[in-house]
Design a protein around this motif. Structure first.
Motif, PDB file in Angstrom:
ATOM      1  N   LEU A  70      27.873  11.200 -19.313  1.00 19.32           N
ATOM      2  CA  LEU A  70      28.359  10.692 -18.023  1.00 19.32           C
ATOM      3  C   LEU A  70      28.531   9.174 -18.077  1.00 19.32           C
ATOM      4  O   LEU A  70      29.543   8.627 -17.621  1.00 19.32           O
ATOM      5  CB  LEU A  70      27.368  11.074 -16.919  1.00 19.32           C
ATOM      6  CG  LEU A  70      27.770  10.709 -15.499  1.00 19.32           C
ATOM      7  CD1 LEU A  70      28.928  11.570 -15.046  1.00 19.32           C
ATOM      8  CD2 LEU A  70      26.598  10.876 -14.542  1.00 19.32           C
ATOM      9  N   GLU A 110      23.166  14.666 -21.239  1.00 21.91           N
ATOM     10  CA  GLU A 110      24.149  14.795 -20.150  1.00 21.91           C
ATOM     11  C   GLU A 110      24.385  13.431 -19.489  1.00 21.91           C
ATOM     12  O   GLU A 110      25.528  13.047 -19.225  1.00 21.91           O
ATOM     13  CB  GLU A 110      23.670  15.795 -19.079  1.00 21.91           C
ATOM     14  CG  GLU A 110      23.648  17.232 -19.520  1.00 21.91           C
ATOM     15  CD  GLU A 110      22.335  17.623 -20.205  1.00 21.91           C
ATOM     16  OE1 GLU A 110      21.570  16.716 -20.601  1.00 21.91           O
ATOM     17  OE2 GLU A 110      22.090  18.826 -20.364  1.00 21.91           O
ATOM     18  N   SER A 122      19.136  11.322 -20.820  1.00 25.41           N
ATOM     19  CA  SER A 122      19.316  12.623 -21.479  1.00 25.41           C
ATOM     20  C   SER A 122      20.719  12.664 -22.071  1.00 25.41           C
ATOM     21  O   SER A 122      21.520  11.746 -21.839  1.00 25.41           O
ATOM     22  CB  SER A 122      19.157  13.737 -20.458  1.00 25.41           C
ATOM     23  OG  SER A 122      20.182  13.631 -19.492  1.00 25.41           O
TER      24      SER A 122
END
Lengths: 280, 214
Positions: free
Chosen positions: B145, B141, B139
């Motif tokens: 990260l 996010e 995703s």
């Protein structure tokens, strides 16, 4: 083919990691090591307290055991070297019971190297249970918290410790910490109440946890992981195991990054194939 | 009595702890020193309870011949070997400080240390394998990260500076700003949680520590 790469045998990854650690030990090459500001602050503080007429006293709390020895011992040795080089006196203690013999050995080795005398230039007090409570207790009543050192000598008769009543009589406190019963407890139970100069030495994985304490000023220096220890060795101009360890660590990180990127490429290619299959 | 006594002790000690911490007076310091000393003794006594609990658990395992009961025998062997050598102390017995280079030190240096170091070093291999299999940009996010993790992982080792001097700076920036902001928020959350839980215990609202009544 992609599916095969996607589910690569983990033993192949293990072999790559093994070689990435082993080969840089055999093939030597130089790496640029520059101390960051947090490591430099610790170095500068020891330089500063060495200017004191009495020589200055550091309390080093060995709050780790053998599991993190590879990362923290080089820093411990580099800081002790620096302190002894500058005739700064060092008191050692432990909040981790399994680290006592290890910490004592490090202190004895370094003291021997610099011709320092036990009880006069350095002392090791050993372990006592309580962690946070011990930190709070020794901050108020140093002799009460540790009545004797590991040799059984009374602390109020040891030349180095006889005049230390509270934590305020120590110029610099540092915790070499690998987790609970270390840096965080020192700050919560002792530093924030008695407001003295405090620094941390920690594993690389836990270093990001301590940045808020650096900004708040509760911790004014941080030596993080083997890289921090290598930076300290560079500052004192005494190459040791940390600088040597930077080669395998650098290559292992590169291999790990390669595998992460490669894994993601396989993931996206595989996803594309699956979508094509679904459409068909 | 069974309920009220622990609640009263928690109430008095809780308030005492708070007040002594905020009163900068000699009497308060002396009292605090005595209390912390007493608590340290209590912790040392509790260690015996932990020891009993550990040995009892392994003894039951051996008695019932549960899976892996042989390992429990090793727990007893390790415990009693260390205890005997520690108490014997090369003939000096246990009331004197441990003898330098005695059996306790030998066992620690040549058995315990290599075992513990080996266990921890194996982690590097498992982390590498796990990172390959699970660290995926599934995703937006997870992608952010992943990029941040790769930049920090690369930026903290000296080889990155040799490739481009900007890598260590980016890693440092990530640690000092986004990381610190998040960590601070987490710490505030934890601190507020600890304060509210402490107040619940002090006022007797939280009673699970007395035996799980809630």
């Amino acid at each position: 083919m992609i599916q095969k790469l996607f589910n690569i045998d983990r033993r192949i990854i293990f072999a790559f990691i093994f070689l990435s650690v082993l080969l840089p030990f055999l093939v030597k090459f130089d790496l640029p090591i520059e101390a960051d500001k947090n490591v430099r602050t610790v170095y500068n503080k020891i330089e500063e307290i060495s200017q004191k007429a009495s020589g200055g006293i550091i309390l080093m709390s060995f709050d780790y055991d053998n599991s993190t020895k590879a990362e923290l011992e080089p820093a411990a040795r580099a800081i002790l070297s620096h302190a002894f080089m500058k005739n700064v006196k060092v008191i050692g203690m432990s909040n981790w019971p399994n680290g006592v013999t290890m910490a004592k050995t490090i202190m004895e080795d370094m003291a021997k190297e610099y011709g320092k005398q036990n009880g006069v230039d350095w002392a090791y007090l050993g372990y006592k249970s309580g962690a946070g409570l011990l930190m709070l207790n020794l901050s108020m009543d140093f002799h009460g918290a540790f009545p004797t050192d590991t040799r059984g000598e009374k602390i109020d008769q040891i030349p180095l410790t006889k005049n230390i009543r509270t934590i305020k009589d120590i110029d610099y406190v540092m915790s070499l910490s690998a987790g609970s019963g270390g840096i965080e407890e020192w700050i919560i139970y002792s530093q924030s109440k008695y407001n003295y100069a405090f620094a941390g030495v920690c594993t690389a994985v836990s270093a990001p946890d301590y940045f808020p304490f650096l900004q708040s000023g509760q911790m004014h220096g941080l030596v993080g992981g083997l890289a921090g220890a290598a930076q300290y060795e560079t500052l004192i101009n005494k190459p040791g195991t940390a600088i040597d360890g930077m080669r395998p660590q650098s290559v292992a990180h590169l291999v790990l990054i390669f595998f992460i990127i490669f894994g993601n490429i396989c993931y996206f290619v595989n996803k594309k194939f699956d979508m094509k299959k679904e459409r068909a | 009595m069974k309920k009220n006594l622990p609640l009263t002790i928690a109430f008095i000690m809780g308030w005492l702890g708070i007040l002594l911490d905020y009163i900068p007076h000699k009497v308060s310091e002396v009292l605090m020193t005595s209390i912390t000393k007493g608590l340290m003794v209590t912790i040392a006594i509790v260690a015996f309870l932990g020891l009993y609990s550990l040995l009892n658990m392994h003894w039951i395992k051996i008695k019932r011949k549960n899976a892996g009961w042989g390992y429990s025998l090793l727990v007893f062997a390790g415990f009693f070997f260390m205890l005997i050598f520690g108490l014997y102390n090369q003939g000096d017995l246990f009331w004197k400080a441990q003898v330098e280079q005695g059996m306790v030190e030998w066992i620690y240096t040549y058995i315990f240390t290599p075992c513990q170091e080996t266990m921890f070093s194996i982690l590097a291999f498992f982390i590498a394998s796990a990172a390959y299999r699970t660290f995926r940009a599934k995703s937006m996010e997870a992608g952010i990260l992943l990029v941040a993790a790769v930049l920090v992982m690369f930026g903290v080792v000296p080889i990155s500076g040799k490739i481009w001097s900007g890598f260590p700076e980016i890693a440092q920036w990530l640690l000092e700003y986004p990381n610190m902001a998040v960590k601070r928020a987490i710490f505030f959350g934890i601190a507020l949680g600890v304060v509210s839980m402490s107040l619940r215990i002090i006022f007797g609202i939280e009673r699970s520590y007395m035996g799980g009544e809630g």
